[in-house]
Design a protein around this motif. Structure first.
Motif, PDB file in Angstrom:
ATOM      1  N   ILE A  82     -17.893  34.198  -8.902  1.00 36.93           N
ATOM      2  CA  ILE A  82     -17.936  35.458  -9.077  1.00 36.93           C
ATOM      3  C   ILE A  82     -16.339  36.069  -9.280  1.00 36.93           C
ATOM      4  O   ILE A  82     -15.577  35.390  -8.437  1.00 36.93           O
ATOM      5  CB  ILE A  82     -18.615  36.459  -7.929  1.00 36.93           C
ATOM      6  CG1 ILE A  82     -20.073  35.863  -7.790  1.00 36.93           C
ATOM      7  CG2 ILE A  82     -18.233  37.965  -8.254  1.00 36.93           C
ATOM      8  CD1 ILE A  82     -20.712  36.306  -6.251  1.00 36.93           C
ATOM      9  N   ILE A  83     -16.216  36.832 -10.276  1.00 35.16           N
ATOM     10  CA  ILE A  83     -14.842  37.162 -10.481  1.00 35.16           C
ATOM     11  C   ILE A  83     -14.684  38.545 -10.259  1.00 35.16           C
ATOM     12  O   ILE A  83     -15.446  39.312 -10.802  1.00 35.16           O
ATOM     13  CB  ILE A  83     -14.232  36.767 -12.012  1.00 35.16           C
ATOM     14  CG1 ILE A  83     -14.300  35.273 -11.913  1.00 35.16           C
ATOM     15  CG2 ILE A  83     -12.606  37.189 -11.894  1.00 35.16           C
ATOM     16  CD1 ILE A  83     -13.365  34.698 -12.786  1.00 35.16           C
ATOM     17  N   GLY A  84     -14.061  39.211  -9.310  1.00 38.25           N
ATOM     18  CA  GLY A  84     -14.024  40.415  -8.836  1.00 38.25           C
ATOM     19  C   GLY A  84     -14.847  40.527  -7.823  1.00 38.25           C
ATOM     20  O   GLY A  84     -15.276  39.650  -6.889  1.00 38.25           O
ATOM     21  N   GLY A  85     -15.838  41.727  -7.832  1.00 38.58           N
ATOM     22  CA  GLY A  85     -16.839  41.888  -6.933  1.00 38.58           C
ATOM     23  C   GLY A  85     -16.272  42.093  -5.562  1.00 38.58           C
ATOM     24  O   GLY A  85     -17.314  41.690  -4.428  1.00 38.58           O
ATOM     25  N   ASP A 138      -5.898  35.577  -8.460  1.00 41.92           N
ATOM     26  CA  ASP A 138      -6.160  36.081  -9.907  1.00 41.92           C
ATOM     27  C   ASP A 138      -7.010  35.159 -10.585  1.00 41.92           C
ATOM     28  O   ASP A 138      -6.974  33.985 -10.679  1.00 41.92           O
ATOM     29  CB  ASP A 138      -4.848  35.715 -10.535  1.00 41.92           C
ATOM     30  CG  ASP A 138      -4.579  36.255 -11.878  1.00 41.92           C
ATOM     31  OD1 ASP A 138      -5.863  36.314 -12.573  1.00 41.92           O
ATOM     32  OD2 ASP A 138      -3.871  36.394 -12.612  1.00 41.92           O
ATOM     33  N   GLY A 139      -8.245  35.765 -11.133  1.00 41.82           N
ATOM     34  CA  GLY A 139      -9.422  35.085 -11.641  1.00 41.82           C
ATOM     35  C   GLY A 139      -9.027  34.323 -12.849  1.00 41.82           C
ATOM     36  O   GLY A 139      -9.437  33.222 -13.072  1.00 41.82           O
ATOM     37  N   VAL A 140      -8.105  35.083 -13.710  1.00 41.37           N
ATOM     38  CA  VAL A 140      -7.606  34.534 -14.837  1.00 41.37           C
ATOM     39  C   VAL A 140      -7.048  32.709 -14.780  1.00 41.37           C
ATOM     40  O   VAL A 140      -7.359  31.958 -15.061  1.00 41.37           O
ATOM     41  CB  VAL A 140      -6.825  35.281 -15.560  1.00 41.37           C
ATOM     42  CG1 VAL A 140      -6.143  34.452 -16.886  1.00 41.37           C
ATOM     43  CG2 VAL A 140      -7.420  36.592 -16.061  1.00 41.37           C
ATOM     44  N   LEU A 143      -9.768  30.377 -12.846  1.00 40.28           N
ATOM     45  CA  LEU A 143     -10.571  29.700 -13.853  1.00 40.28           C
ATOM     46  C   LEU A 143      -9.931  29.137 -14.972  1.00 40.28           C
ATOM     47  O   LEU A 143     -10.515  27.704 -15.237  1.00 40.28           O
ATOM     48  CB  LEU A 143     -11.113  30.697 -14.835  1.00 40.28           C
ATOM     49  CG  LEU A 143     -12.350  30.501 -15.500  1.00 40.28           C
ATOM     50  CD1 LEU A 143     -13.452  29.938 -14.383  1.00 40.28           C
ATOM     51  CD2 LEU A 143     -13.059  31.836 -16.062  1.00 40.28           C
ATOM     52  N   LYS A 144      -8.585  29.030 -14.992  1.00 35.61           N
ATOM     53  CA  LYS A 144      -7.810  28.108 -15.867  1.00 35.61           C
ATOM     54  C   LYS A 144      -7.256  26.931 -15.259  1.00 35.61           C
ATOM     55  O   LYS A 144      -7.563  25.745 -15.600  1.00 35.61           O
ATOM     56  CB  LYS A 144      -6.370  28.780 -16.345  1.00 35.61           C
ATOM     57  CG  LYS A 144      -5.840  28.518 -17.645  1.00 35.61           C
ATOM     58  CD  LYS A 144      -4.627  28.997 -18.166  1.00 35.61           C
ATOM     59  CE  LYS A 144      -4.674  30.241 -18.679  1.00 35.61           C
ATOM     60  NZ  LYS A 144      -3.482  31.269 -18.943  1.00 35.61           N
ATOM     61  N   GLU A 145      -7.299  26.956 -13.964  1.00 35.47           N
ATOM     62  CA  GLU A 145      -6.747  25.751 -13.078  1.00 35.47           C
ATOM     63  C   GLU A 145      -7.685  25.091 -12.453  1.00 35.47           C
ATOM     64  O   GLU A 145      -7.485  23.670 -12.132  1.00 35.47           O
ATOM     65  CB  GLU A 145      -5.601  26.091 -12.095  1.00 35.47           C
ATOM     66  CG  GLU A 145      -4.512  26.766 -12.994  1.00 35.47           C
ATOM     67  CD  GLU A 145      -3.471  27.308 -12.226  1.00 35.47           C
ATOM     68  OE1 GLU A 145      -3.648  27.480 -10.909  1.00 35.47           O
ATOM     69  OE2 GLU A 145      -2.312  27.885 -12.618  1.00 35.47           O
ATOM     70  N   GLU A 178     -15.394  26.539 -20.935  1.00 33.35           N
ATOM     71  CA  GLU A 178     -15.002  24.979 -20.648  1.00 33.35           C
ATOM     72  C   GLU A 178     -15.309  24.844 -18.913  1.00 33.35           C
ATOM     73  O   GLU A 178     -15.758  23.799 -18.736  1.00 33.35           O
ATOM     74  CB  GLU A 178     -13.418  25.189 -20.611  1.00 33.35           C
ATOM     75  CG  GLU A 178     -12.903  23.713 -20.664  1.00 33.35           C
ATOM     76  CD  GLU A 178     -11.384  23.855 -20.830  1.00 33.35           C
ATOM     77  OE1 GLU A 178     -10.697  23.603 -19.792  1.00 33.35           O
ATOM     78  OE2 GLU A 178     -10.727  24.607 -21.967  1.00 33.35           O
ATOM     79  N   LYS A 179     -15.533  25.599 -18.227  1.00 28.62           N
ATOM     80  CA  LYS A 179     -15.681  25.552 -16.960  1.00 28.62           C
ATOM     81  C   LYS A 179     -17.110  25.514 -16.306  1.00 28.62           C
ATOM     82  O   LYS A 179     -17.579  25.664 -15.178  1.00 28.62           O
ATOM     83  CB  LYS A 179     -14.897  26.535 -15.895  1.00 28.62           C
ATOM     84  CG  LYS A 179     -13.372  26.178 -16.024  1.00 28.62           C
ATOM     85  CD  LYS A 179     -13.050  24.931 -15.861  1.00 28.62           C
ATOM     86  CE  LYS A 179     -11.565  24.641 -16.424  1.00 28.62           C
ATOM     87  NZ  LYS A 179     -10.274  25.044 -15.818  1.00 28.62           N
TER      88      LYS A 179
END
Ligand code: AG3
Length: 274
Positions: A82-85, A138-140, A143-145, A178-179
């Motif tokens: 979940i990103i945010g919430g 930071d969700g961005v 998710l990238k890492e 990708e994830k």
């Protein structure tokens, strides 16, 4: 006697308002202005940067619809992101699914979590569930890492305008794709159908470039300028039009898994633009 109200103003002077008894809390966090009100008829109201996030009475009209359709379209969702919430409503609904082994929530603003847990409590204990992992960040970037892979990714953010804008970019959709595991579902709230139509169209087009299939749907959410839009991205061999009704949680008030197909309603002129 003087009547007090909180009104959220959308573009073109469209307002959504609640009569309020008092403001319970207000603070400027590191990221945004947070306010909590006691309304006359809908319990507590959580506001971020002047925009309604939820009202206590009726918040399920958003959280059920954001969570259960994707969870039931996936055959066995074990790992959920979940990103945010920050208020915990989405996490609460995710954890109602017994297949879930781990639900990771990445929220940028710790204050939203703190204030929600103390004054709102709509997580109903979800943050204390052993399957829940809370990451403040930071969700961005996360998710990238991350090395982790997910069956379902849910974006419960503020609007596709302002600080959350990056969560509606093609680049972000690529890292989400990708994830996801070989079969996976991505869902995001995508704003008011009538008042953020262009943002909805842009997000839809960007998702189409990335996901194997993209679906849109709308639902009337209490407290938001209705109808509200949602976008679903699919990776691999999954059909978002079909849900496993047998796994539906008991006592749903808004989302009707037996009538899943009714979600796909969209005003004609918007459908023709999509
Ligand atoms: N997140 C979606 C907020 C979007 C509302 N936008 C608005 N009112 N303009 C809600 C948080 C609930 N978990």
């Amino acid at each position: 006697e003087e009547e007090r109200a909180f009104i959220e103003w959308y573009p073109r002077g469209y307002g959504v308002g609640f009569k309020v008894k008092e403001r319970l809390f207000e603070t400027q966090t590191k990221y945004q202005r947070l306010e909590l009100y006691q309304t006359e008829g809908f319990g507590k109201l959580l506001v971020l940067d002047g925009t309604v996030q939820l009202v206590e009475i009726g918040e399920e009209s958003y959280h059920e619809v954001l969570v259960h359709p994707v969870m039931l379209a996936h055959p066995n969702p074990k790992r959920v992101l979940i990103i945010g919430g920050g208020d915990g409503g989405t996490l609460r609904e995710v954890l109602r699914h017994e297949s879930v082994e781990k639900a990771t929530m990445v929220e940028i603003d710790e204050m939203v979590v703190e204030v929600s847990r103390i004054y709102l409590g709509i997580d109903r204990g979800a943050f204390d569930d052993p399957r829940a992992e809370l990451i403040i960040g930071d969700g961005v970037k996360y998710l990238k890492e991350t090395e982790e892979r997910f069956d379902v990714i849910i974006v419960d953010s503020t609007d596709p305008v302002g600080p959350a804008k990056l969560l509606f970019s093609e680049e972000f959709y690529r890292s989400a794709y990708e994830k996801l595991n070989e079969k996976g579902l991505y869902i995001t709230q995508a704003g008011s159908v009538y008042l953020f139509t262009n943002e909805l169209l842009d997000a839809y087009k960007a998702m189409k470039k990335v996901f194997d299939r993209v679906y849109y749907f709308s639902f009337p959410v209490i407290g938001y300028a209705s109808p509200w839009s949602f976008l679903v991205g699919v990776k691999g061999d999954l059909d978002f039009r079909k849900v496993d009704v047998s796994r539906a949680p008991e006592k749903l008030y808004y989302y009707d898994p037996e009538r899943h197909e009714t979600l796909f309603q969209m005003p004609k002129y918007v459908r023709e633009l999509l």
